[in-house]
Scaffold this active site. Structure first.
Site, PDB file in Angstrom:
ATOM      1  N   GLY A  10       0.806  -1.230   0.000  1.00 47.75           N
ATOM      2  CA  GLY A  10       0.000   0.000   0.000  1.00 47.75           C
ATOM      3  C   GLY A  10       0.834   1.273   0.000  1.00 47.75           C
ATOM      4  N   ASP A  45      -6.872   2.300   5.801  1.00 49.69           N
ATOM      5  CA  ASP A  45      -6.267   1.105   6.392  1.00 49.69           C
ATOM      6  C   ASP A  45      -6.859   0.948   7.795  1.00 49.69           C
ATOM      7  OD1 ASP A  45      -4.195  -0.785   7.632  1.00 49.69           O
ATOM      8  OD2 ASP A  45      -3.281  -0.476   5.676  1.00 49.69           O
ATOM      9  N   ASP A  62       2.973 -10.999 -12.678  1.00 47.77           N
ATOM     10  CA  ASP A  62       3.444 -12.200 -13.379  1.00 47.77           C
ATOM     11  C   ASP A  62       4.093 -11.847 -14.717  1.00 47.77           C
ATOM     12  OD1 ASP A  62       2.528 -13.914 -11.327  1.00 47.77           O
ATOM     13  OD2 ASP A  62       0.489 -13.714 -12.085  1.00 47.77           O
ATOM     14  N   HIS A  74      -3.353 -16.677 -10.554  1.00 44.61           N
ATOM     15  CA  HIS A  74      -2.182 -16.114  -9.880  1.00 44.61           C
ATOM     16  C   HIS A  74      -1.773 -16.981  -8.691  1.00 44.61           C
ATOM     17  CE1 HIS A  74       0.775 -13.290  -8.481  1.00 44.61           C
ATOM     18  NE2 HIS A  74       0.200 -13.281  -7.284  1.00 44.61           N
TER      19      HIS A  74
HETATM   20  P1  NAD Z   1       0.999  -6.081   4.668  1.00 45.01           P
HETATM   21  O1  NAD Z   1       0.652  -6.903   5.848  1.00 45.01           O
HETATM   22  O2  NAD Z   1       2.311  -5.393   4.639  1.00 45.01           O
HETATM   23  O3  NAD Z   1      -0.112  -4.967   4.426  1.00 45.01           O
HETATM   24  C1  NAD Z   1      -1.479  -5.263   4.468  1.00 45.01           C
HETATM   25  C2  NAD Z   1      -2.194  -4.045   5.004  1.00 45.01           C
HETATM   26  O4  NAD Z   1      -3.592  -4.330   4.995  1.00 45.01           O
HETATM   27  C3  NAD Z   1      -1.803  -3.674   6.446  1.00 45.01           C
HETATM   28  O5  NAD Z   1      -1.424  -2.322   6.519  1.00 45.01           O
HETATM   29  C4  NAD Z   1      -3.072  -3.940   7.231  1.00 45.01           C
HETATM   30  O6  NAD Z   1      -3.256  -3.051   8.322  1.00 45.01           O
HETATM   31  C5  NAD Z   1      -4.127  -3.721   6.162  1.00 45.01           C
HETATM   32  N1  NAD Z   1      -5.422  -4.327   6.464  1.00 45.01           N
HETATM   33  C6  NAD Z   1      -5.679  -5.530   7.027  1.00 45.01           C
HETATM   34  N2  NAD Z   1      -7.012  -5.685   7.153  1.00 45.01           N
HETATM   35  C7  NAD Z   1      -7.592  -4.583   6.655  1.00 45.01           C
HETATM   36  C8  NAD Z   1      -8.934  -4.150   6.502  1.00 45.01           C
HETATM   37  N3  NAD Z   1      -9.957  -4.912   6.900  1.00 45.01           N
HETATM   38  N4  NAD Z   1      -9.158  -2.937   5.957  1.00 45.01           N
HETATM   39  C9  NAD Z   1      -8.129  -2.154   5.552  1.00 45.01           C
HETATM   40  N5  NAD Z   1      -6.841  -2.504   5.674  1.00 45.01           N
HETATM   41  C10 NAD Z   1      -6.574  -3.703   6.216  1.00 45.01           C
HETATM   42  O7  NAD Z   1       0.848  -7.027   3.369  1.00 45.01           O
HETATM   43  P2  NAD Z   1       1.360  -6.729   1.895  1.00 45.01           P
HETATM   44  O8  NAD Z   1       2.734  -7.234   1.733  1.00 45.01           O
HETATM   45  O9  NAD Z   1       1.039  -5.335   1.540  1.00 45.01           O
HETATM   46  O10 NAD Z   1       0.421  -7.740   1.057  1.00 45.01           O
HETATM   47  C11 NAD Z   1      -0.957  -7.538   1.002  1.00 45.01           C
HETATM   48  C12 NAD Z   1      -1.647  -8.632   0.196  1.00 45.01           C
HETATM   49  O11 NAD Z   1      -1.254  -8.571  -1.173  1.00 45.01           O
HETATM   50  C13 NAD Z   1      -1.324 -10.057   0.659  1.00 45.01           C
HETATM   51  O12 NAD Z   1      -2.488 -10.811   0.669  1.00 45.01           O
HETATM   52  C14 NAD Z   1      -0.369 -10.573  -0.398  1.00 45.01           C
HETATM   53  O13 NAD Z   1      -0.404 -11.958  -0.525  1.00 45.01           O
HETATM   54  C15 NAD Z   1      -0.932  -9.888  -1.629  1.00 45.01           C
HETATM   55  N6  NAD Z   1      -0.024  -9.794  -2.774  1.00 45.01           N
HETATM   56  C16 NAD Z   1      -0.548  -9.970  -4.011  1.00 45.01           C
HETATM   57  C17 NAD Z   1       0.236  -9.862  -5.128  1.00 45.01           C
HETATM   58  C18 NAD Z   1      -0.357 -10.029  -6.496  1.00 45.01           C
HETATM   59  O14 NAD Z   1       0.393 -10.208  -7.457  1.00 45.01           O
HETATM   60  N7  NAD Z   1      -1.658  -9.947  -6.670  1.00 45.01           N
HETATM   61  C19 NAD Z   1       1.599  -9.590  -4.992  1.00 45.01           C
HETATM   62  C20 NAD Z   1       2.118  -9.405  -3.715  1.00 45.01           C
HETATM   63  C21 NAD Z   1       1.293  -9.523  -2.601  1.00 45.01           C
HETATM   64  C1  LMR Z   2       3.549 -12.690  -5.521  1.00 42.95           C
HETATM   65  O1  LMR Z   2       3.363 -13.279  -6.570  1.00 42.95           O
HETATM   66  O2  LMR Z   2       4.655 -12.181  -5.222  1.00 42.95           O
HETATM   67  C2  LMR Z   2       2.409 -12.510  -4.574  1.00 42.95           C
HETATM   68  O3  LMR Z   2       1.308 -13.242  -4.963  1.00 42.95           O
HETATM   69  C3  LMR Z   2       2.775 -12.727  -3.147  1.00 42.95           C
HETATM   70  C4  LMR Z   2       3.113 -14.137  -2.816  1.00 42.95           C
HETATM   71  O4  LMR Z   2       2.531 -14.656  -1.858  1.00 42.95           O
HETATM   72  O5  LMR Z   2       3.967 -14.726  -3.458  1.00 42.95           O
END
Ligand code: NAD
Ligand code: LMR
Length: 341
Positions: free
Chosen positions: A37, A57, A174, A201
């Site tokens: 974020g 958040d 990806d 994904h």
């Molecule tokens: P993080 O824990 O650093 O950040 C998540 C944030 O979400 C935190 O600040 C937390 O306070 C907030 N949060 C939790 N519940 C909430 C709610 N109900 N309302 C609002 N905010 C809320 O995690 P991150 O590293 O930022 O990853 C976040 C997500 O993204 C994970 O599920 C991760 O697997 C996913 N992700 C997806 C991809 C993709 O390619 N789609 C890539 C990387 C990570």
């Molecule tokens: C990624 O592809 O990096 C994300 O989906 C986070 C993960 O869990 O690997």
């Protein structure tokens, strides 16, 4: 006289610019204080297309907003502390709502292991968006994307506002990885390397179509290793971060690219194509209602879903494995909302 002429010229230039200038948009980030974020919000602050940035958040969003608001670009940044009203205000009137809220993986976990925590987080944020701003383009980053996107679709259906053209699972990372990994292998410039990645994904649902890349010659063990690296690139980062989370910086870049593409398409730019996980006709006959492929974006969101194109027997095998897993992931998301509306 010279100065006056210059001023008049500048004014004329400014008018000509504003007559053809793009529109400006509000973008909301839910989970804005997290690992993804924060850098995602910073990149959005740098975009000339964004006039208002709403950061929400459950903890820390006002602080992140205050910090980013000092960056000297013209957009206004507002931070929202957690409450129902604030969440509604954050998403109201946003053209794009991005959801990176949710827990990331630790070593040894699959993305599906995040389901129990993230399903309800995404469900509730989607529900708030469905109520306050159902027309927003909703971009789901939170994992497991293969299940969280169907969850959002079901929530929007329950509210009677589902439009498949405006719901996107963000799979951009990806193709970002595929482009980088193939350029490392071939010693080329990654900006010249476009690799189509389809499916979903997670693990084997991520299907790179190397036969359509600049290097269809990659074969045998080299091909297997490259495909494996693209499918499991997320694990590399999870392992290296050693318990401190998963990809955040490369993901911020990827999420920003997706959001900006949606805004460019909204502005009427033609030929904006991104890979994304959407409700798709491509494999519906095999019971798979959502599938990632290249999608042409338009002002209303999805404009045209591109097919997978010509693929070889090896890639057909990858797709078969993908479809089996994807079907289960999608069904799990749909069932979750049915039992936990
Ligand atoms: P993080 O824990 O650093 O950040 C998540 C944030 O979400 C935190 O600040 C937390 O306070 C907030 N949060 C939790 N519940 C909430 C709610 N109900 N309302 C609002 N905010 C809320 O995690 P991150 O590293 O930022 O990853 C976040 C997500 O993204 C994970 O599920 C991760 O697997 C996913 N992700 C997806 C991809 C993709 O390619 N789609 C890539 C990387 C990570
Ligand atoms: C990624 O592809 O990096 C994300 O989906 C986070 C993960 O869990 O690997």
């Amino acid at each position: 006289m010279y100065a006056l002429r210059r001023t008049t010229q500048n004014l004329a230039q400014k008018r000509a610019f504003s007559a053809s200038a793009s529109q400006y948009y509000k973008v909301a980030v839910l989970g804005a204080a997290g690992g993804i974020g924060q850098p995602l919000s910073l990149l959005l602050k740098l975009s000339p297309k964004v006039t208002e940035l709403a950061l929400y958040d459950v903890r820390g969003a006002p602080g992140v907003a205050a910090d980013i608001s000092h960056v000297n670009t013209h957009s206004v940044v507002k931070g929202y502390a957690p409450s129902e009203e604030n969440l509604a205000a954050a998403v109201k009137d946003a053209e794009v709502v991005l959801i990176p809220a949710g827990v990331p993986r630790k070593p040894g976990m699959s993305r599906d292991d995040l389901f129990n925590t993230n399903a309800s987080i995404v469900r509730d944020l989607a529900d708030a968006t469905a109520k306050a701003n159902p027309k927003a383009k909703l971009c789901i980053i939170a994992n497991p994307v293969n299940s969280t996107v169907p969850i959002c679709a079901e929530v929007y259906k329950l509210r009677g506002v589902y439009n498949p053209k405006t719901l996107f699972g963000v799979t951009t990372l990806d193709v970002v990885r595929a482009s980088r990994f193939i350029s490392e292998l071939k010693g080329t410039n990654p900006s010249d390397e476009k690799v189509t990645v389809v499916g979903g994904h997670s693990g084997v649902t991520i299907v790179p179509l190397l036969s359509q890349s600049n290097h269809p010659d990659i074969s045998g063990e080299a091909r297997d290793a490259l495909v494996n690296r693209i499918q499991f690139g997320g694990d590399e980062v999870v392992k290296a971060k050693d318990g401190a989370g998963s990809a955040t910086l490369s993901m911020a870049l990827a999420g920003f690219r997706m959001a900006e593409s949606l805004l460019r398409a909204k502005d009427g730019e033609a030929g904006v194509v991104e890979p994304t996980f959407v409700e798709s006709p491509l494999f519906k006959d095999q019971g798979v209602d959502f599938f990632a492929s290249n999608v042409e974006l338009g002002p209303e969101g999805v404009k045209e879903i591109r097919g997978v194109g010509d693929i070889n027997d090896y890639e057909k095998g990858l797709i078969d494995a993908c479809v089996t897993d994807l079907k289960k992931n999608i069904e799990k998301g749909v069932a979750f909302v049915k039992t936990n509306p």
